[in-house]
Scaffold this motif. Sequence first.
Motif, PDB file in Angstrom:
ATOM      1  N   THR A   1      -1.695 125.505   7.820  1.00 46.96           N
ATOM      2  CA  THR A   1      -1.875 123.783   7.412  1.00 46.96           C
ATOM      3  C   THR A   1      -0.719 122.734   7.553  1.00 46.96           C
ATOM      4  O   THR A   1      -0.667 121.277   8.186  1.00 46.96           O
ATOM      5  CB  THR A   1      -2.314 123.738   5.684  1.00 46.96           C
ATOM      6  OG1 THR A   1      -3.326 124.507   5.463  1.00 46.96           O
ATOM      7  CG2 THR A   1      -2.823 122.087   5.037  1.00 46.96           C
ATOM      8  N   LEU A   2       0.787 123.280   7.879  1.00 46.38           N
ATOM      9  CA  LEU A   2       2.038 122.202   7.167  1.00 46.38           C
ATOM     10  C   LEU A   2       1.874 121.841   8.917  1.00 46.38           C
ATOM     11  O   LEU A   2       2.807 121.234   9.507  1.00 46.38           O
ATOM     12  CB  LEU A   2       3.651 123.048   7.613  1.00 46.38           C
ATOM     13  CG  LEU A   2       4.605 122.281   7.361  1.00 46.38           C
ATOM     14  CD1 LEU A   2       4.082 121.515   5.839  1.00 46.38           C
ATOM     15  CD2 LEU A   2       5.638 123.761   6.526  1.00 46.38           C
ATOM     16  N   ASN A   3       1.169 123.191   9.653  1.00 48.72           N
ATOM     17  CA  ASN A   3       1.542 122.950  12.009  1.00 48.72           C
ATOM     18  C   ASN A   3       0.437 121.903  12.251  1.00 48.72           C
ATOM     19  O   ASN A   3       0.776 121.538  12.797  1.00 48.72           O
ATOM     20  CB  ASN A   3       1.387 124.405  12.328  1.00 48.72           C
ATOM     21  CG  ASN A   3       2.817 125.094  12.501  1.00 48.72           C
ATOM     22  OD1 ASN A   3       2.852 124.425  14.238  1.00 48.72           O
ATOM     23  ND2 ASN A   3       3.226 125.828  12.281  1.00 48.72           N
ATOM     24  N   ALA A   4      -0.956 122.141  10.802  1.00 50.06           N
ATOM     25  CA  ALA A   4      -1.615 121.013  11.573  1.00 50.06           C
ATOM     26  C   ALA A   4      -1.399 119.533  10.993  1.00 50.06           C
ATOM     27  O   ALA A   4      -1.689 118.548  11.801  1.00 50.06           O
ATOM     28  CB  ALA A   4      -3.199 121.849  10.699  1.00 50.06           C
ATOM     29  N   LEU A   5      -0.348 119.882   9.631  1.00 45.72           N
ATOM     30  CA  LEU A   5       0.324 118.009   9.375  1.00 45.72           C
ATOM     31  C   LEU A   5       0.761 117.490  10.505  1.00 45.72           C
ATOM     32  O   LEU A   5       1.268 116.183  10.606  1.00 45.72           O
ATOM     33  CB  LEU A   5       0.512 118.161   7.711  1.00 45.72           C
ATOM     34  CG  LEU A   5      -0.372 118.775   6.837  1.00 45.72           C
ATOM     35  CD1 LEU A   5      -0.102 118.971   5.172  1.00 45.72           C
ATOM     36  CD2 LEU A   5      -2.270 118.316   7.043  1.00 45.72           C
ATOM     37  N   VAL A   6       1.520 118.329  10.730  1.00 51.31           N
ATOM     38  CA  VAL A   6       2.473 118.081  11.718  1.00 51.31           C
ATOM     39  C   VAL A   6       2.561 117.882  13.174  1.00 51.31           C
ATOM     40  O   VAL A   6       2.587 116.772  13.844  1.00 51.31           O
ATOM     41  CB  VAL A   6       3.685 118.910  12.482  1.00 51.31           C
ATOM     42  CG1 VAL A   6       4.637 118.073  13.235  1.00 51.31           C
ATOM     43  CG2 VAL A   6       4.520 119.458  10.356  1.00 51.31           C
ATOM     44  N   ALA A   7       1.172 118.553  13.675  1.00 48.93           N
ATOM     45  CA  ALA A   7       0.552 117.904  14.768  1.00 48.93           C
ATOM     46  C   ALA A   7       0.105 116.277  15.298  1.00 48.93           C
ATOM     47  O   ALA A   7      -0.310 116.063  16.276  1.00 48.93           O
ATOM     48  CB  ALA A   7      -0.472 119.401  15.344  1.00 48.93           C
ATOM     49  N   ALA A   8      -0.316 116.241  13.625  1.00 42.73           N
ATOM     50  CA  ALA A   8      -1.989 115.691  13.534  1.00 42.73           C
ATOM     51  C   ALA A   8      -1.225 113.806  13.072  1.00 42.73           C
ATOM     52  O   ALA A   8       0.283 113.541  13.133  1.00 42.73           O
ATOM     53  CB  ALA A   8      -2.401 115.724  12.524  1.00 42.73           C
ATOM     54  N   ASP A   9      -1.863 112.434  13.506  1.00 40.03           N
ATOM     55  CA  ASP A   9      -1.337 111.539  13.378  1.00 40.03           C
ATOM     56  C   ASP A   9      -2.211 111.311  12.320  1.00 40.03           C
ATOM     57  O   ASP A   9      -1.856 110.374  11.159  1.00 40.03           O
ATOM     58  CB  ASP A   9      -1.665 110.252  14.930  1.00 40.03           C
ATOM     59  CG  ASP A   9      -1.161 110.903  15.841  1.00 40.03           C
ATOM     60  OD1 ASP A   9      -0.215 110.640  15.817  1.00 40.03           O
ATOM     61  OD2 ASP A   9      -1.754 109.928  16.892  1.00 40.03           O
TER      62      ASP A   9
ATOM     63  N   ARG B   1       4.910 124.319  16.060  1.00 40.35           N
ATOM     64  CA  ARG B   1       4.672 124.736  17.249  1.00 40.35           C
ATOM     65  C   ARG B   1       3.338 124.271  17.574  1.00 40.35           C
ATOM     66  O   ARG B   1       3.059 124.534  18.870  1.00 40.35           O
ATOM     67  CB  ARG B   1       4.382 126.309  16.725  1.00 40.35           C
ATOM     68  CG  ARG B   1       5.802 126.753  16.074  1.00 40.35           C
ATOM     69  CD  ARG B   1       5.653 128.537  16.642  1.00 40.35           C
ATOM     70  NE  ARG B   1       7.648 128.523  17.435  1.00 40.35           N
ATOM     71  CZ  ARG B   1       7.351 129.518  17.766  1.00 40.35           C
ATOM     72  NH1 ARG B   1       6.390 130.423  18.093  1.00 40.35           N
ATOM     73  NH2 ARG B   1       8.513 129.953  18.064  1.00 40.35           N
ATOM     74  N   LEU B   2       1.836 123.784  16.837  1.00 39.31           N
ATOM     75  CA  LEU B   2       0.963 122.782  17.036  1.00 39.31           C
ATOM     76  C   LEU B   2       0.770 121.806  18.052  1.00 39.31           C
ATOM     77  O   LEU B   2       0.858 121.902  19.045  1.00 39.31           O
ATOM     78  CB  LEU B   2       0.552 123.471  15.917  1.00 39.31           C
ATOM     79  CG  LEU B   2      -1.340 122.644  16.632  1.00 39.31           C
ATOM     80  CD1 LEU B   2      -1.806 123.548  17.415  1.00 39.31           C
ATOM     81  CD2 LEU B   2      -2.102 122.860  15.325  1.00 39.31           C
ATOM     82  N   ARG B   3       1.973 121.202  17.551  1.00 39.09           N
ATOM     83  CA  ARG B   3       2.194 120.084  17.896  1.00 39.09           C
ATOM     84  C   ARG B   3       2.585 119.804  19.063  1.00 39.09           C
ATOM     85  O   ARG B   3       2.075 119.336  20.298  1.00 39.09           O
ATOM     86  CB  ARG B   3       3.354 119.209  16.956  1.00 39.09           C
ATOM     87  CG  ARG B   3       3.529 117.609  17.904  1.00 39.09           C
ATOM     88  CD  ARG B   3       5.164 117.494  16.610  1.00 39.09           C
ATOM     89  NE  ARG B   3       5.167 116.077  17.121  1.00 39.09           N
ATOM     90  CZ  ARG B   3       4.846 114.755  16.036  1.00 39.09           C
ATOM     91  NH1 ARG B   3       3.883 115.141  15.516  1.00 39.09           N
ATOM     92  NH2 ARG B   3       5.223 114.024  16.686  1.00 39.09           N
ATOM     93  N   LYS B   4       3.651 121.167  19.833  1.00 39.52           N
ATOM     94  CA  LYS B   4       4.686 121.384  20.284  1.00 39.52           C
ATOM     95  C   LYS B   4       3.233 121.518  22.118  1.00 39.52           C
ATOM     96  O   LYS B   4       3.273 120.887  22.541  1.00 39.52           O
ATOM     97  CB  LYS B   4       5.261 121.894  20.941  1.00 39.52           C
ATOM     98  CG  LYS B   4       6.734 121.914  21.941  1.00 39.52           C
ATOM     99  CD  LYS B   4       7.914 122.869  21.212  1.00 39.52           C
ATOM    100  CE  LYS B   4       8.660 123.415  22.481  1.00 39.52           C
ATOM    101  NZ  LYS B   4       8.621 124.316  22.675  1.00 39.52           N
ATOM    102  N   SER B   5       2.797 122.963  21.372  1.00 38.76           N
ATOM    103  CA  SER B   5       1.423 123.741  22.487  1.00 38.76           C
ATOM    104  C   SER B   5       0.251 121.568  22.385  1.00 38.76           C
ATOM    105  O   SER B   5      -0.027 122.276  23.777  1.00 38.76           O
ATOM    106  CB  SER B   5       0.280 124.508  21.794  1.00 38.76           C
ATOM    107  OG  SER B   5       1.592 125.222  21.612  1.00 38.76           O
ATOM    108  N   LEU B   6       0.211 121.456  21.751  1.00 41.32           N
ATOM    109  CA  LEU B   6      -0.827 120.420  21.709  1.00 41.32           C
ATOM    110  C   LEU B   6      -0.505 119.227  22.702  1.00 41.32           C
ATOM    111  O   LEU B   6      -1.367 118.531  23.409  1.00 41.32           O
ATOM    112  CB  LEU B   6      -1.263 119.961  20.338  1.00 41.32           C
ATOM    113  CG  LEU B   6      -2.887 118.878  19.749  1.00 41.32           C
ATOM    114  CD1 LEU B   6      -3.428 119.942  20.592  1.00 41.32           C
ATOM    115  CD2 LEU B   6      -2.760 118.827  18.863  1.00 41.32           C
ATOM    116  N   LYS B   7       0.456 118.756  21.795  1.00 42.65           N
ATOM    117  CA  LYS B   7       1.033 117.971  23.427  1.00 42.65           C
ATOM    118  C   LYS B   7       1.340 117.925  24.653  1.00 42.65           C
ATOM    119  O   LYS B   7       0.969 117.262  25.533  1.00 42.65           O
ATOM    120  CB  LYS B   7       2.265 117.329  22.683  1.00 42.65           C
ATOM    121  CG  LYS B   7       2.566 116.107  20.961  1.00 42.65           C
ATOM    122  CD  LYS B   7       2.315 115.085  21.063  1.00 42.65           C
ATOM    123  CE  LYS B   7       2.208 114.797  19.924  1.00 42.65           C
ATOM    124  NZ  LYS B   7       1.323 113.956  19.502  1.00 42.65           N
TER     125      LYS B   7
END
Length: 339
Positions: free
Chosen positions: A215-223, A184-190
Motif C-alpha cells: 500500500t505504501l508503494n501504491a501511495l508513493v506512486a500516486a498523485d 519502487r512502483l513510482r519509479k517503474s510507473l514513471k
Amino acid sequence: MPADTVPGGIVPERTWPVSRETESVDEPSDSRDDRYRQEIAESVPRGDDDTPLAAQLADDARRRIALVGRSLPRPSYPRIMTLANQKGGVGKTTSTVNLAAALSQGGLTVLVVDADPQGNASTALGVDHHGDVPGTYDVLVDGTPIADVVAQCPDLPGVTCVPATVDLSGAEIELVPEVAREYRLRKSLKAYLGGLDHPPDFVLVDCPPSLGLLTLNALVAADEVMVPIQCEYYALEGLAQLLRTVDLVKANLNPPLTVTTVLLTMYDGRTRLASDVAQQVRDLFGDRVLKAAIPRSVRLSEAPSHLQTVMTYDPTSSGALSYLEAAREICEKGGAEHG
Ligand code: ADP
Ligand code: MG
C-alpha cells in the motif's frame, strides 16, 4: 416476463453499446446513441411512478438516457489514483475494475495495477494471473519494466492491467531490506509512462487490505487517493489511521499526494444506517465525496465469477450506471496537483 425484457430492467434485450470499439461501422455512433436514448425514453413508465419498483425503473431509465454513449473529458496528464482502505471488503477492487471499465466506455484509456496478492482485480478484468505470469511482484522485487508485464484486458479495449499473482504476498517481506523500497512502483510507473507516445488517461492502483509496503508503494506512486467506504456500521473505524498514513507519505515521500475522492459503496438507500453513515462521511469529507453512491447490487458481486466487470456483464444494471456516474464525476472534478 415477456421475452424482450431483462431481469431487473425494462430495456429491450439487444446488443448494448458496450464500447466505441464494439460499435458497428455502418451507422454513425451519434445517431445510434440518439436512437437508443429515444427508445429508452419511450420505455420509461409514465404515470405509474407511484410504486417503488416503477419509480426505480423509471429513474434507472432516465439515468441511462443521460449516460449511454457519452464520452468523458480527457485529462491533460495521466491521473494516477490509488484506491486505498485498509479494511477488507469495502469495495476497493470492485470500484477499481468497474471504474476502469466505465472510463474506457467513455473513450478513455486506463492502466490498472493490481497491488493485492489476492489478484481479484486481475480476475475481474479477465487477465491471466497464475503463478508463472509475470506481474506486480516482478516489477517491485526484480525491477522488471512494466512494459514487459502489462496485459491487455480481453473485454475492455481501453484497459490494460499489471496482474498480481500469489507471489506478491512475499513482496511485503522481500522488500524490507531493499534500498528505496517505498519508491519502487513510482519509479517503474514513471519510466513506463514516460516511454509511451500515448500514456493512459488514468492509472488505478488496487491496494491490499493493509497499510504495509504494498500500500505504501501504491501511495508513493500516486498523485491522488480514492477511499471507498462501505455504508455499514464501523465504516469510519480505521479511517483516521489511513488518513494519518496518507499525511505521513505526503510529508515525507510524496508531497502532491491528496485524498481527492471518497466513494460510498454498498449503499442501501432503504436503511437508516446507510444514510446516517453517508451523512457522516459527507460531513467529514465534504465535496470530496462523489454524489454517485454505489448501491448494494447482486450483479456487481456476480460479475467477477464470470471474469467480467459489471459494465459488460450487465451494463443496464443500477450498479453499472452508478459506476458510469462516478467515472463522469471523477473526470469532471479534475485531479490533484500533478507531481
Ligand atoms: P475489497 O477490495 O475492498 O476487499 P471487494 O471489492 O473485493 O472489496 O468487495 C468485497 C465483496 O463485496 C466482494 O465479494 C464483492 O463482489 C462484493 N461487493 C463489492 N461491492 C458491492 C456492491 N456494491 N454490492 C454488492 N456486493 C458488492
Ligand atoms: Mg480487493
